[in-house]
Write a protein that holds these residues in place. Structure first.
Motif, PDB file in Angstrom:
ATOM      1  N   ARG A  54       0.709  -0.705  -0.171  1.00 29.35           N
ATOM      2  CA  ARG A  54       0.365  -0.137  -0.171  1.00 29.35           C
ATOM      3  C   ARG A  54       0.675   1.343   0.300  1.00 29.35           C
ATOM      4  NH1 ARG A  54      -5.492  -1.061   3.704  1.00 29.35           N
ATOM      5  NH2 ARG A  54      -5.190  -3.523   3.665  1.00 29.35           N
ATOM      6  N   GLN A  55       2.102   0.907   0.321  1.00 29.03           N
ATOM      7  CA  GLN A  55       3.888   2.368   0.228  1.00 29.03           C
ATOM      8  C   GLN A  55       2.719   3.526   1.431  1.00 29.03           C
ATOM      9  OE1 GLN A  55       6.479   2.927  -1.779  1.00 29.03           O
ATOM     10  NE2 GLN A  55       5.591   0.571  -0.938  1.00 29.03           N
ATOM     11  N   SER A  72       7.322   5.825   0.460  1.00 27.65           N
ATOM     12  CA  SER A  72       8.396   4.958  -1.056  1.00 27.65           C
ATOM     13  C   SER A  72       9.467   3.920   0.074  1.00 27.65           C
ATOM     14  CB  SER A  72       8.785   5.918  -1.945  1.00 27.65           C
ATOM     15  OG  SER A  72      10.028   5.432  -2.640  1.00 27.65           O
ATOM     16  N   THR A  73       8.863   2.540  -0.299  1.00 28.44           N
ATOM     17  CA  THR A  73      10.264   1.304   0.176  1.00 28.44           C
ATOM     18  C   THR A  73      11.102   1.426  -0.993  1.00 28.44           C
ATOM     19  OG1 THR A  73       8.106  -0.283  -0.325  1.00 28.44           O
ATOM     20  CG2 THR A  73       8.963   0.619   1.679  1.00 28.44           C
ATOM     21  N   PRO A 123       7.619   9.548  -4.767  1.00 28.01           N
ATOM     22  CA  PRO A 123       7.277   9.426  -6.509  1.00 28.01           C
ATOM     23  C   PRO A 123       5.729   9.051  -6.407  1.00 28.01           C
ATOM     24  CG  PRO A 123       8.718   7.823  -6.573  1.00 28.01           C
ATOM     25  CD  PRO A 123       8.901   8.284  -5.562  1.00 28.01           C
ATOM     26  N   GLY A 124       5.035   8.043  -5.557  1.00 23.52           N
ATOM     27  CA  GLY A 124       4.370   7.815  -5.660  1.00 23.52           C
ATOM     28  C   GLY A 124       3.997   5.331  -6.143  1.00 23.52           C
ATOM     29  N   TYR A 125       5.417   5.315  -6.355  1.00 25.53           N
ATOM     30  CA  TYR A 125       5.849   4.053  -5.897  1.00 25.53           C
ATOM     31  C   TYR A 125       7.599   3.280  -5.144  1.00 25.53           C
ATOM     32  CZ  TYR A 125       8.871   5.973 -10.121  1.00 25.53           C
ATOM     33  OH  TYR A 125       9.055   7.029 -10.369  1.00 25.53           O
ATOM     34  N   PRO A 126       7.272   2.218  -5.204  1.00 26.62           N
ATOM     35  CA  PRO A 126       9.517   2.532  -4.075  1.00 26.62           C
ATOM     36  C   PRO A 126      10.155   2.684  -5.477  1.00 26.62           C
ATOM     37  CG  PRO A 126       6.744   0.420  -4.424  1.00 26.62           C
ATOM     38  CD  PRO A 126       6.393   0.956  -5.474  1.00 26.62           C
TER      39      PRO A 126
END
Length: 220
Positions: A54-55, A72-73, A123-126
């Motif tokens: 789910r970030q 952001s992982t 940025p909205g993602y890993p």
């Protein structure tokens, strides 16, 4: 035999009269977004649950959700590890020892091999090398709240706390940890557990041994 717990705040929540809110679409935030919930302030231990899928991170105090943020992982080649981690070190201004001296403001170390919480771009993602990037203002406020040893749980998808017991608890045959009891039962059983609260539909409720609440240490 005295038992110990792996993740004490999670157990405390099961005994609470105020159930935790479940994650829902209404909790959705834009990349880099966060919110602090004033109505969530209260007593109890501080801890957080981070979901890689789910970030998101949820911050709890006792049985209350007090904050949530997008994160952001790590990328596929540098995945963020899942598990339970105490905060090991805190530095307001820190630079990476591994990646080109990159800035890591409000760094909170989870492992000694380079995994940490810190402020960074989402940025909205890993997109990290394994660390958990937080919105800057959120990271600053979270840094002020936490202490060395504050529990952090990194999960695949879950944002709610879960019950995790040390094997010493489960291996003690004379120690009742939890019991499912019909709601209409009024007679304590086992280690003098109190009767559960009444429910309208007779759904079994979870009892927690009061002795567990007396433990004052956490085993990692």
């Amino acid at each position: 035999m005295r038992a110990s717990l792996l993740f004490l705040p999670a157990l405390l929540l099961l005994g609470s009269a105020n159930p935790l809110p479940a994650a829902s679409p209404a909790d959705a935030l834009a990349p880099g977004g966060f919110r602090w919930l004033e109505e969530g302030a209260g007593d109890g231990p501080l801890y957080m649950v981070i979901s890689i899928d789910r970030q998101m991170v949820h911050v709890y105090r006792g049985d209350r959700l007090i904050g949530q943020a997008r994160v952001s992982t790590g990328t596929k080649g540098h995945r963020t590890p899942t598990g339970q981690f105490p905060i090991l070190q805190k530095r307001q201004w820190h630079r990476s020892n591994l990646y080109s001296n990159a800035p890591m403001p409000f760094m909170q170390r989870l492992t000694w091999d380079g995994i940490a919480l810190h402020a960074g771009h989402d940025p909205g993602y890993p997109a990290s090398h394994g660390c958990i990037r937080l919105p800057y203002a959120f990271a600053r406020q979270l840094f002020a709240l936490t202490r060395i040893g504050t529990p952090v749980e990194v999960t695949t998808n879950r944002l709610n706390p879960a019950l995790l017991l040390d094997p010493l608890v489960l291996g003690d045959p004379g120690h009742s940890v939890v019991t499912f009891t019909p709601a209409n039962s009024a007679t304590p059983r086992g280690n003098a557990m109190p009767p559960p609260a009444e429910t309208d539909n007779g759904v079994p409720m979870l009892e927690v041994d009061p002795a567990i609440f007396g433990l004052r240490f956490v085993r990692y």
